[in-house]
Design a protein around this motif. Structure first.
Motif, PDB file in Angstrom:
ATOM      1  N   PRO A  31     -25.553 -14.671 -26.485  1.00 14.15           N
ATOM      2  CA  PRO A  31     -24.270 -14.568 -25.794  1.00 14.15           C
ATOM      3  C   PRO A  31     -23.771 -15.935 -25.330  1.00 14.15           C
ATOM      4  N   TYR A  32     -22.477 -15.992 -25.045  1.00 14.43           N
ATOM      5  CA  TYR A  32     -21.910 -17.193 -24.435  1.00 14.43           C
ATOM      6  C   TYR A  32     -21.008 -16.793 -23.277  1.00 14.43           C
ATOM      7  N   LEU A  33     -20.887 -17.690 -22.334  1.00 15.09           N
ATOM      8  CA  LEU A  33     -20.012 -17.533 -21.180  1.00 15.09           C
ATOM      9  C   LEU A  33     -19.216 -18.821 -21.071  1.00 15.09           C
ATOM     10  N   GLY A  34     -17.895 -18.707 -20.972  1.00 14.47           N
ATOM     11  CA  GLY A  34     -17.085 -19.920 -21.001  1.00 14.47           C
ATOM     12  C   GLY A  34     -15.903 -19.876 -20.058  1.00 14.47           C
ATOM     13  N   LEU A  35     -15.324 -21.045 -19.896  1.00 11.77           N
ATOM     14  CA  LEU A  35     -14.127 -21.210 -19.088  1.00 11.77           C
ATOM     15  C   LEU A  35     -13.138 -22.027 -19.911  1.00 11.77           C
ATOM     16  N   HIS A 123     -21.012 -26.259 -25.292  1.00 13.60           N
ATOM     17  CA  HIS A 123     -20.106 -26.344 -26.427  1.00 13.60           C
ATOM     18  C   HIS A 123     -18.705 -26.594 -25.871  1.00 13.60           C
ATOM     19  N   ALA A 124     -18.158 -27.764 -26.132  1.00 16.93           N
ATOM     20  CA  ALA A 124     -16.803 -28.117 -25.697  1.00 16.93           C
ATOM     21  C   ALA A 124     -15.862 -27.985 -26.885  1.00 16.93           C
ATOM     22  N   ILE A 125     -14.730 -27.314 -26.676  1.00 17.40           N
ATOM     23  CA  ILE A 125     -13.768 -27.042 -27.748  1.00 17.40           C
ATOM     24  C   ILE A 125     -12.368 -27.411 -27.258  1.00 17.40           C
ATOM     25  N   ALA A 126     -11.577 -28.010 -28.131  1.00 15.65           N
ATOM     26  CA  ALA A 126     -10.155 -28.241 -27.874  1.00 15.65           C
ATOM     27  C   ALA A 126      -9.382 -27.635 -29.035  1.00 15.65           C
ATOM     28  N   THR A 138       5.848 -13.989 -20.449  1.00 15.29           N
ATOM     29  CA  THR A 138       4.434 -14.211 -20.156  1.00 15.29           C
ATOM     30  C   THR A 138       4.051 -15.620 -20.608  1.00 15.29           C
ATOM     31  N   ILE A 139       3.456 -16.345 -19.701  1.00 15.02           N
ATOM     32  CA  ILE A 139       2.994 -17.692 -20.018  1.00 15.02           C
ATOM     33  C   ILE A 139       1.487 -17.627 -20.226  1.00 15.02           C
ATOM     34  N   THR A 140       1.041 -18.090 -21.381  1.00 14.84           N
ATOM     35  CA  THR A 140      -0.388 -18.132 -21.693  1.00 14.84           C
ATOM     36  C   THR A 140      -0.723 -19.481 -22.307  1.00 14.84           C
ATOM     37  N   ASN A 141      -1.980 -19.722 -22.524  1.00 15.80           N
ATOM     38  CA  ASN A 141      -2.419 -21.010 -23.055  1.00 15.80           C
ATOM     39  C   ASN A 141      -1.995 -21.197 -24.508  1.00 15.80           C
ATOM     40  N   HIS A 142      -1.469 -22.371 -24.781  1.00 10.60           N
ATOM     41  CA  HIS A 142      -1.267 -22.820 -26.156  1.00 10.60           C
ATOM     42  C   HIS A 142      -2.262 -23.955 -26.396  1.00 10.60           C
ATOM     43  N   LEU A 143      -2.079 -25.092 -25.765  1.00 12.41           N
ATOM     44  CA  LEU A 143      -3.025 -26.191 -25.826  1.00 12.41           C
ATOM     45  C   LEU A 143      -4.136 -25.892 -24.822  1.00 12.41           C
ATOM     46  N   PHE A 144      -5.386 -25.967 -25.266  1.00 15.46           N
ATOM     47  CA  PHE A 144      -6.481 -25.584 -24.355  1.00 15.46           C
ATOM     48  C   PHE A 144      -7.718 -26.430 -24.592  1.00 15.46           C
ATOM     49  N   VAL A 145      -8.562 -26.450 -23.585  1.00 13.68           N
ATOM     50  CA  VAL A 145      -9.902 -27.019 -23.636  1.00 13.68           C
ATOM     51  C   VAL A 145     -10.830 -25.953 -23.082  1.00 13.68           C
ATOM     52  N   SER A 146     -11.924 -25.712 -23.792  1.00 14.13           N
ATOM     53  CA  SER A 146     -12.862 -24.671 -23.402  1.00 14.13           C
ATOM     54  C   SER A 146     -14.257 -25.265 -23.312  1.00 14.13           C
ATOM     55  N   LEU A 147     -15.008 -24.851 -22.309  1.00 10.90           N
ATOM     56  CA  LEU A 147     -16.400 -25.240 -22.162  1.00 10.90           C
ATOM     57  C   LEU A 147     -17.229 -23.964 -22.120  1.00 10.90           C
ATOM     58  N   ARG A 148     -18.160 -23.834 -23.076  1.00  9.16           N
ATOM     59  CA  ARG A 148     -18.977 -22.629 -23.188  1.00  9.16           C
ATOM     60  C   ARG A 148     -20.447 -22.954 -22.984  1.00  9.16           C
ATOM     61  N   LEU A 149     -21.131 -22.069 -22.302  1.00  4.57           N
ATOM     62  CA  LEU A 149     -22.573 -22.122 -22.150  1.00  4.57           C
ATOM     63  C   LEU A 149     -23.142 -21.056 -23.075  1.00  4.57           C
ATOM     64  N   THR A 150     -23.883 -21.486 -24.102  1.00  3.58           N
ATOM     65  CA  THR A 150     -24.409 -20.570 -25.110  1.00  3.58           C
ATOM     66  C   THR A 150     -25.901 -20.391 -24.903  1.00  3.58           C
ATOM     67  N   LEU A 151     -26.329 -19.158 -24.753  1.00  7.54           N
ATOM     68  CA  LEU A 151     -27.741 -18.840 -24.559  1.00  7.54           C
ATOM     69  C   LEU A 151     -28.274 -18.169 -25.810  1.00  7.54           C
ATOM     70  N   THR A 152     -29.473 -18.552 -26.224  1.00 10.43           N
ATOM     71  CA  THR A 152     -30.065 -17.985 -27.425  1.00 10.43           C
ATOM     72  C   THR A 152     -31.020 -16.866 -27.045  1.00 10.43           C
ATOM     73  N   GLN A 153     -30.780 -15.676 -27.561  1.00 16.24           N
ATOM     74  CA  GLN A 153     -31.650 -14.537 -27.300  1.00 16.24           C
ATOM     75  C   GLN A 153     -32.635 -14.320 -28.432  1.00 16.24           C
ATOM     76  N   GLU A 154     -32.194 -14.554 -29.659  1.00 20.35           N
ATOM     77  CA  GLU A 154     -33.006 -14.272 -30.843  1.00 20.35           C
ATOM     78  C   GLU A 154     -32.967 -15.489 -31.753  1.00 20.35           C
ATOM     79  N   LYS A 155     -34.136 -15.860 -32.271  1.00 20.01           N
ATOM     80  CA  LYS A 155     -34.223 -17.029 -33.142  1.00 20.01           C
ATOM     81  C   LYS A 155     -35.103 -16.693 -34.338  1.00 20.01           C
ATOM     82  N   LYS A 156     -34.616 -17.015 -35.550  1.00 20.17           N
ATOM     83  CA  LYS A 156     -35.378 -16.813 -36.781  1.00 20.17           C
ATOM     84  C   LYS A 156     -35.382 -18.124 -37.554  1.00 20.17           C
TER      85      LYS A 156
END
Length: 163
Positions: A31-35, A123-126, A138-156
């Motif tokens: 899963p990931y959690l981001g802002l 994970h930083a995304i623009a 309605t005003i919503t994001n067009h140009l954005f920057v996102s920072l996500r924290l990605t956690l690994t639950q399963e690895k193969k």
């Protein structure tokens, strides 16, 4: 002289191996959690699957994600599905996202090309969302920057087959 011969032997053996004889594929799911910050603040959560191909001379990574988000100012609920690709071990990620935004009365679809950087769990995304038919008043994001924290639950880890 023995040391020179030994080093020569190791280099010949190492270079004569086919590239597929050394390599593996690492698959991570979690899963990931981001802002996300643009005109508005958006909270994101979702699931990401990363696939990293490691060979003797090259490392590539790609990932697929599916997530939900909530725009705190405009009270919009959204779904995002995306992918990214990193052609080298260290470098920028290139990708895109498909977006669906709704205020539960009206819905809009969008697409966003993205560029980013990933190191460990962060994970930083623009990017920039293009909405062909935005939701009126309605005003919503067009140009954005996102920072996500990605956690690994399963690895193969899968070894590459020798050819």
């Amino acid at each position: 002289m023995k040391h020179v011969f030994f080093l020569y032997f190791l280099s010949v053996v190492g270079l004569s191996q086919s590239q597929s004889s050394f390599g593996f594929t690492k698959i991570q799911i979690g899963p990931y959690l981001g802002l996300q910050q643009g005109k508005n603040t958006v909270v994101e959560f979702g699931l990401e699957k990363r696939v990293k191909d490691v060979t003797l001379m090259q490392r590539t990574s790609r990932a697929y994600n599916l997530g939900a988000n909530f725009d705190l100012q405009s009270l919009l609920f959204g779904l995002d599905g995306g992918l990214w690709f990193r052609p080298h071990a260290i470098g920028l990620l290139w990708g895109g996202q498909l977006a669906l935004r709704s205020n539960f009365n009206q819905t809009t679809f969008g697409i966003a090309p993205t560029v980013g950087y990933k190191i460990w769990f962060l994970h930083a995304i623009a990017g920039y969302y293009f909405y062909p038919k935005p939701i009126p008043n309605t005003i919503t994001n067009h140009l954005f920057v996102s920072l996500r924290l990605t956690l690994t639950q399963e690895k193969k880890i899968k070894a590459h087959e020798r050819k």
